[in-house]
Design an enzyme around this catalytic site. Structure first.
Site, PDB file in Angstrom:
ATOM      1  N   HIS A   1       0.808  -1.219   0.000  1.00  0.00           N
ATOM      2  CA  HIS A   1       0.000   0.000   0.000  1.00  0.00           C
ATOM      3  C   HIS A   1       0.846   1.276   0.000  1.00  0.00           C
ATOM      4  O   HIS A   1       0.329   2.361  -0.253  1.00  0.00           O
ATOM      5  CB  HIS A   1      -0.993  -0.004   1.174  1.00  0.00           C
ATOM      6  CG  HIS A   1      -0.400   0.270   2.517  1.00  0.00           C
ATOM      7  ND1 HIS A   1      -0.095  -0.724   3.417  1.00  0.00           N
ATOM      8  CD2 HIS A   1      -0.061   1.427   3.139  1.00  0.00           C
ATOM      9  CE1 HIS A   1       0.390  -0.188   4.522  1.00  0.00           C
ATOM     10  NE2 HIS A   1       0.428   1.120   4.380  1.00  0.00           N
TER      11      HIS A   1
ATOM     12  N   ASP B   1       0.135  -7.647   1.453  1.00  0.00           N
ATOM     13  CA  ASP B   1       0.573  -6.257   1.567  1.00  0.00           C
ATOM     14  C   ASP B   1       2.101  -6.147   1.576  1.00  0.00           C
ATOM     15  O   ASP B   1       2.675  -5.328   2.291  1.00  0.00           O
ATOM     16  CB  ASP B   1      -0.006  -5.592   2.817  1.00  0.00           C
ATOM     17  CG  ASP B   1       0.096  -4.063   2.765  1.00  0.00           C
ATOM     18  OD1 ASP B   1       0.193  -3.512   1.644  1.00  0.00           O
ATOM     19  OD2 ASP B   1       0.101  -3.433   3.830  1.00  0.00           O
TER      20      ASP B   1
ATOM     21  N   SER C   1       4.608   2.575   7.897  1.00  0.00           N
ATOM     22  CA  SER C   1       4.242   1.436   7.061  1.00  0.00           C
ATOM     23  C   SER C   1       5.416   0.986   6.202  1.00  0.00           C
ATOM     24  O   SER C   1       6.049   1.795   5.515  1.00  0.00           O
ATOM     25  CB  SER C   1       3.063   1.798   6.158  1.00  0.00           C
ATOM     26  OG  SER C   1       1.897   1.988   6.899  1.00  0.00           O
TER      27      SER C   1
END
Length: 472
Positions: free
Chosen positions: A113, A143, A216
């Protein structure tokens, strides 16, 4: 004399406090060496993509949802902030995340992402040099994304074994929350093998390490300075950290990375079943000692499970000897098995324990759902408070069912209380296959009272088991 005694007691108390503090300090980990050795391989990742121009507030996710009195200033633009313009114009949208270098020649792991839909990916090293990266491959299901920069002799992280991680163990994250490069936060492992509703193929590591937007894709380290996870998600009601963060185990990430590097895509094992959780009532209904396993609610025609003899109503308790406690344990265990390999399933069928050897298939890129068409026919009534009709030949063919009944009307009674609707198809009742309306009526009349009874219901092509009890 008393004053001298008081001074002695005070000195002794002070020494005890100092000693306690020293012991406590000695027990806390020192992260300085870990940070110094690991930081050079942690990078900041920014992406650019062409997108229609919006107000400045739309570029700052943290501002979404603010009252209008706060948003008004930003909607008119912030001096010096690039990318603003009138509606219809193009701007460069920027996304900030983290990553880490896993090879001296420039392979970098991050989250999918972080780099999804990017037209340009920029990797900034700790010395503030910037390198343009290319996307090697990405896997939305886990992911995980693998990108590559040109370089030689780049610093790399050391990879650990996430399967050896224990709850309560100290862990540390390095990343770029809100763009603040190389921010270090620490905490402990709160849980392992955590299943999230949005992810079926990742047994997440849950921690209380402070993770925020920008973290992230960054690494999660153990005290040995080894990467044991990729920080990926947080649970939040405010948009910021609330004490629950989740990391992808490095074992999972490296398996994905290796496949992306060599094959360009990720292949996963697949059984071709629809499963559901086994609660206490279902466990009682299927003769289990306790709620555990994955209940097979649907077997897809022509899939590996159908070919291997797995049936609707079977409860899968183990895969190659590894226990299935929650139904969500099954997808990532099967997904980690190489397609074409044989897998041994421990199941409960009709109250008896059995084993099945099934050849695992390849998970399709996109699943297909069968949607039922419902026609009304002759009705029959029963003690459950529903009117049903038999499936037509066309309905059986479209649903790939040998039999069953469709609910044409729900009256007051047990059926209404458990949420049954007109159009639902009942294929099993009290562990018995329903092949006709007469069979349904006979089984319904013989249902036990004050004991959990299971019913398999097909709604819009999706099957599930529900339980209920009939009162005296």
């Amino acid at each position: 004399m008393k004053a001298r005694n008081h001074r002695g007691v005070a000195i002794l108390a002070a020494l005890l406090l100092l000693g306690t503090a020293a012991v406590a300090q000695a027990q806390l980990p020192d992260f300085t060496g870990l940070v110094e050795s690991a930081s050079p391989a942690v990078v900041n990742i920014s992406t650019k993509q062409n997108a229609p121009a919006r107000g400045a507030a739309a570029q700052i996710p943290e501002l979404e949802g603010l009252p209008p009195i706060f948003r008004e200033f930003f909607e008119h633009g912030i001096p010096g902030v690039p990318g603003q313009g009138a509606p219809g114009q193009q701007r460069e949208a920027q996304s900030l995340g983290s990553g880490f270098i896993i090879s001296p020649d420039g392979y970098v792991l991050t989250n999918n992402h972080v780099v999804a839909d990017a037209d340009e990916i920029i990797v900034r090293l700790p010395d503030r040099s910037e390198l343009e990266a290319e996307l090697v491959g990405a896997d939305p299901r886990t992911d995980v994304a693998l990108i590559k920069v040109k370089g030689e002799g780049l610093p790399t992280v050391r990879l650990g074994d996430s399967s050896a991680l224990k709850v309560g163990e100290w862990v540390l994250a390095i990343g770029s929350p809100f763009g603040f490069d190389h921010t270090v936060t620490a905490g402990i492992v709160s849980a392992t093998g955590r299943n999230l509703p949005s992810e079926s193929y990742v047994p997440f590591i849950q921690t209380d390490v402070a993770i925020n937007p920008g973290n992230s894709g960054g690494p999660l380290f153990n005290l040995q300075g080894e990467v044991i996870g990729i920080n990926s998600q947080i649970f939040t009601r405010s948009g910021g950290f609330m004490g629950l963060s989740f990391a992808i185990p490095i074992d999972v990430a490296m398996d994905v990375s290796d496949q992306l590097r060599t094959e360009g895509r990720v292949s996963r094992g697949w059984l071709g079943v629809v499963i559901q959780e086994v609660n206490r009532d279902l466990a009682e209904s299927f003769g289990l000692d306790r709620p555990a396993g994955a209940l097979v609610a649907q077997v897809l025609d022509g899939g590996p499970a159908a070919k291997g003899g797995l049936r609707v109503g079977d409860v899968i308790l183990s895969v190659n000897g590894e226990s299935i406690n929650m139904s969500a344990d099954l997808p990532h265990l099967i997904g980690s098995i190489k397609p074409g390999s044989k897998v041994r399933l421990g199941i409960v069928r009709d109250g008896d324990r059995e084993t099945l050897d099934i050849a695992v298939g390849t998970l399709p890129e996109e699943g297909e759902e069968v949607v039922a068409g419902v026609d009304r026919a002759e009705k029959s009534s029963n003690r459950l408070g529903v009117k049903v009709s038999e499936l037509t030949a066309e309905q059986k063919r479209s649903l790939d069912l040998p039999g069953g009944v469709v609910i044409t009307e729900v009256q007051s009674g047990p059926a209404a209380m458990i949420g049954l609707r007109a159009g639902d198809v009942i294929t099993h009742l009290n562990n018995q296959a329903i092949d006709s309306a007469s069979t349904f009526g006979r089984v319904a009349e013989g249902l036990p009272k004050n004991r959990s009874v299971s019913m398999r219901v097909l709604r819009q092509g999706r099957a599930s088991f529900i339980t209920f009890k009939l009162a005296e």
